[in-house]
Structure formats: structure tokens, C-alpha cells
Design an enzyme around this catalytic site. Structure first.
Site, short mmCIF file in Angstrom:
data_model
loop_
_atom_site.label_atom_id
_atom_site.label_comp_id
_atom_site.label_asym_id
_atom_site.label_seq_id
_atom_site.Cartn_x
_atom_site.Cartn_y
_atom_site.Cartn_z
N LYS A 1 6.63 84.95 4.59
CA LYS A 1 7.36 85.69 5.59
C LYS A 1 6.38 86.42 6.48
O LYS A 1 5.22 86.49 6.33
CB LYS A 1 8.03 86.84 4.84
N THR B 1 23.36 80.65 7.15
CA THR B 1 22.96 81.79 6.02
C THR B 1 24.58 82.19 5.86
O THR B 1 24.84 82.41 4.56
CB THR B 1 22.06 82.81 6.71
N ASN C 1 23.11 88.18 13.27
CA ASN C 1 23.53 86.75 13.36
C ASN C 1 24.34 86.66 11.97
O ASN C 1 25.30 85.92 11.86
CB ASN C 1 22.30 86.06 13.26
N LYS D 1 14.28 81.65 -3.59
CA LYS D 1 15.06 80.81 -2.85
C LYS D 1 14.69 79.21 -3.10
O LYS D 1 15.73 78.50 -3.26
CB LYS D 1 15.29 81.33 -1.26
N LYS E 1 7.10 78.69 3.51
CA LYS E 1 8.34 78.49 4.67
C LYS E 1 9.03 79.80 4.67
O LYS E 1 9.17 80.52 3.60
CB LYS E 1 9.28 77.76 4.01
N SER F 1 17.31 75.29 7.13
CA SER F 1 15.82 75.13 7.80
C SER F 1 15.15 73.88 7.41
O SER F 1 14.35 73.23 8.27
CB SER F 1 15.03 76.29 7.74
N1 GLU Z 1 14.84 84.32 7.45
C1 GLU Z 1 15.61 83.67 6.62
C2 GLU Z 1 15.73 84.15 4.97
O1 GLU Z 1 15.21 85.31 5.03
C3 GLU Z 1 15.50 82.16 6.73
C4 GLU Z 1 14.10 81.66 6.55
C5 GLU Z 1 13.88 80.24 6.91
O2 GLU Z 1 14.83 79.65 7.64
O3 GLU Z 1 13.01 79.50 6.95
O4 GLU Z 1 15.87 83.43 4.43
#
Ligand code: GLU
Length: 428
Positions: free
Chosen positions: A120, A204, A235, A108, A84, A362
Site C-alpha cells: 500500500k 470493488t 468511487n 485479500k 500489489k 486489478s
Molecule cells: N485500493 C484497493 C484496495 O484497497 C485496490 C487495490 C488494487 O487494485 O491493487 O483493495
């Protein structure tokens, strides 16, 4: 000659060693696995993504030309579940950066007990110079190029720098066409009418503000007494300014790609939010704009970098006035700067903890898509709050127990489920 030039140019763009986010991250992974007592094969597996795809995406531009864009998708590790993580559109995207970002996503998910590994994606492009139609063709082309390795039970993309619910919608639509069935669980960060979650857009930032409140309490301070400097007005940065302001904190400075503004009695955040364009620019309409370097060292209690990597470096770390740094961006602090902040007794709440509210909601979105049953905003926010408060506490306790920085503590907590799952699966 052409090759030589190309090599020189590539060399010139390569980050200085301390700014290579991948090697920096690998050092922390090694340290965390050492403290947990794992052997080198575990490090060999977890220090690199298990799968990386590089794609070339031809896009018909509005003037009839075809432009070919390079894109990446890195999947760090899927021992704990499907992978993810977001997709960024940015001219400075590199493969090492995308790899590091995929590892951070794993950490995370590990800290927040989400049943995922990290991933990513990134496309080297500048959406600020592209029309919406060009962005749509690029987003759809990227999904076609990576479709074999992604999916609701494989790898689930999301927004990141310069991507948003509109881009998620095109990607979702393209994926559903390829698979010939509706697949809302393929991607998160969608608009509400397409199966997005209430609260995702600000998640976030809300997580960052909860982390800030908890860190302040840890130091015996109240949010209402804090002066806050927010770097970045995309954002995350703009929502952080809005939420911190509504929590009663004094937002004394904000910045965007054009520089920053500062007012020691507090900025008019609602007015600034009104002025913001879709790429988070406001300073084009303001006077007394200072450089980013000057901005970061203005007087404040909390500094919240919410832009890109490597902003707090050995050059400015000694001049930062904050007593708390909350890393809303991914990788904003270099290891040297981290060391300096630590020695100066500044509490740094690391990115993998502070900004994980995004991936947490998410996950809630994906759960709601899989169930076909949707939650209220209060349910989303209170579940996020519960996870955030518990995780901040867990990381501060772990830092105390191991006598390490919150960053290393976060990696120890976040990498452990991967090492354990890998053991159970018998890979190492
Ligand atoms: N791009 C965000 C991050 O760096 C969210 C990733 C997601 O929601 O999967 O954590």
C-alpha cells in the site's frame, strides 16, 4: 520549544489504542497463525511489512512556492509473488495506517488466490485543495521517489482513496519514462485506452454487492427485500448505491464527508449520482442533511460503510439497526465494535473479503496487460462473480468449522498461503 510543540501536536493526532489499525490487525494475524499452528517467528515476519519506504516529495505549487509532501510505500510480503495495492492521497495518512493497509492487501490476495503479496502507498496531502497540475506533479514525484522498489514484477500500485484513473495515467507515464519502455503492467486502474480493464472502475462495488447478495441468501433473505444504508459516496460508495439500486434493493440512505440523507421509501439514486462531484460530494446540494453519527444508526437491513477507517465503534455499535454489515471500506469497524456486533448476532462481512473485487479485477487488468489480449466486460464480471461467490462461501464455511467470526476466518484463509510459501522458501 518548537520540538515540544511538535511532539504535543503529534500526540494529539495519534489514534486512541483501539483505533490503531495496525495493532488491531496484528492481533487478528496472531490469532489466525495460532489457530493454524505456526510458531512465533512466522508471526514476527507477517505482523509487519517486510519493506517500508518513506519519501519526501518536493512539489512546485501553482503560486511558485515549493511544498514538500511525505509519502509512503509499504510492501507486506512477497513470498507468493510481487506485491500489489493502491496509493491513497489523504491528509490523515499515517505510516501505521499504510502498514495495516498493506497487510490487508495480503489477506485479500490470499483469500482470492491472486499471485501477489500485499502493498500500500499513501501521500499526506489534501487533493481537494490542490489543482490538477499540482496533483500531477505530486503523482509523478511520488513515482520517481519509489521507482526503485516498484515495477510490473515487483510491486504494482493502483487507485485508493482520492486517487483515480487520471492519477494512474500520470504515474504510468512517469514510470514508462524512467524505465524507457512502455510498462502498462506497472500500475492498474488505468483508463481503457491506456490498457485499463473493462469493469475495473466498478469492480470493488460490484464485488461488495455480490457479497451482500450472498450474505443475504445465507440468512434466507432476497436482495429485493433489503433496505440499504451506504456511508460514503466516492468511487466505491456511489457505485454500490447504483448497483444495489439496479439489483432491486431499496437504498434508503447515502452519505458523504458533509453528512447523510435518509428516506425510508428509498432515495432517487440516479438523480444523486448526477449531482455528485469528483470527490463524491452531494450533500452540499441537499437539504435535511444529518450528521454522520445520526446517519449510521438509521433503520435499515444492511449497512455498507464505504468511507474511511474506524466508523463503527463501541459508541455506536449498540445502536446500529442493520442485521448485515458489509465492509466496503478498509477497516471501518473497531475490534470493540466488532465484538458488540458479533454478540448482537449481526453478520459482518469483513473488508478483506467484501472489498477484494477491486484488487481481483486489478489482477485481471495486469494479466491482460501481460498478455496484450483484452477481455469483454462480461468475461471480467463473470470471472469476478465466480471468485466472489466461492470466497464468501469458503469464509462462511471456515467460520463454521473453526467456530470463529467471519473476520478471523478470512484471516485464517488469507494468511495461510503466505505461511506455506514462506515455509517452502525456507525463510522460517
Ligand atoms: N485500493 C484497493 C484496495 O484497497 C485496490 C487495490 C488494487 O487494485 O491493487 O483493495
Amino acid at each position: 520549544m518548537a520540538n515540544l510543540n511538535k511532539r504535543l501536536i503529534v500526540g494529539a493526532n495519534m489514534p486512541a489504542p483501539s483505533e490503531n489499525v495496525l495493532t488491531n490487525t496484528q492481533k487478528v494475524i496472531r490469532d489466525a497463525l495460532d489457530r493454524l499452528g505456526y510458531e512465533s517467528a512466522m508471526y514476527d515476519l507477517l505482523s509487519e511489512p517486510m519493506r517500508v519506504l518513506t519519501v519526501q516529495i518536493p512539489v512546485r505549487m501553482d503560486d511558485g512556492r515549493t511544498q514538500v509532501f511525505t509519502g509512503y510505500r509499504a510492501q507486506h510480503n512477497d513470498a507468493t509473488g510481487p506485491t500489489k495495492g493502491g496509493v491513497r492521497f489523504h491528509p490523515d495518512v499515517t505510516l501505521d495506517e499504510v502498514k495495516a493497509l498493506s497487510i490487508w492487501m495480503s489477506i485479500k490476495c490470499g483469500i482470492f488466490n491472486l499471485p501477489y503479496g500485499g502493498a500500500k502507498g499513501g501521500i499526506v496531502c489534501d487533493p481537494r485543495t490542490m489543482s490538477l497540475a499540482e496533483q500531477e506533479r505530486l503523482a509523478r514525484g511520488y513515482v520517481r521517489a519509489i521507482s526503485q522498489i516498484v515495477g510490473p514484477a515487483k510491486d504494482i500500485p493502483a487507485p485508493d482513496v482520492y486517487t483515480n484513473p487520471q492519477i494512474m495515467s500520470w504515474m504510468y507515464d512517469e514510470y514508462s519514462h524512467i524505465r524507457e519502455y512502455d510498462s502498462p503492467g506497472f500500475i492498474t486502474g488505468k483508463p481503457l485506452v491506456l490498457g485499463g480493464s473493462r469493469g475495473r472502475e466498478q469492480a470493488t462495488a460490484l464485488g461488495v454487492c455480490i457479497a451482500m447478495r450472498e450474505a443475504a441468501h445465507h440468512l434466507g433473505k432476497e436482495v429485493a427485500d433489503l433496505r440499504i444504508l451506504v456511508q460514503g459516496f466516492g468511487n466505491v460508495g456511489s457505485n454500490v448505491a447504483r448497483i444495489a439500486h439496479s439489483m432491486g434493493a431499496k437504498v434508503v440512505g447515502i452519505s458523504d464527508a458533509g453528512g447523510g440523507v435518509y428516506n425510508e421509501s428509498g432515495l432517487d439514486i440516479p438523480a444523486l449520482l448526477e449531482m455528485r462531484d469528483s470527490f463524491g460530494m452531494v450533500t452540499t446540494q441537499l437539504s435535511n442533511v444529518m450528521s454522520n453519527e445520526d446517519f449510521l444508526v438509521q433503520p435499515c437491513d444492511v449497512l455498507i460503510p464505504a468511507a474511511l477507517e474506524n466508523q463503527i465503534t463501541s459508541k455506536n455499535a449498540n445502536d446500529i439497526k442493520a442485521s448485515i454489515v458489509i465492509e466496503a471500506a478498509n477497516g471501518p469497524t473497531t475490534p470493540e465494535a466488532d465484538e458488540i456486533l458479533q454478540q448482537r448476532g449481526i453478520l459482518v462481512v469483513p473488508d478483506v473479503l467484501a472489498n477484494a473485487g477491486g484488487v481481483t479485477v486489478s489482477y485481471f487488468e495486469w494479466v491482460q496487460n501481460n498478455q496484450g489480449f483484452y477481455w469483454t466486460e462480461d468475461e471480467v464480471n463473470s470471472r469476478l462473480e465466480e471468485k466472489m461467490v466461492a470466497s464468501v462461501q469458503q469464509i462462511l464455511d471456515t467460520a463454521e468449522r473453526y467456530q470463529v467470526s467471519p473476520r478471523l476466518a478470512a484471516y485464517i484463509v488469507g494468511i495461510r498461503p503466505f505461511a506455506e510459501a514462506i515455509r517452502w522458501r525456507g525463510w522460517v
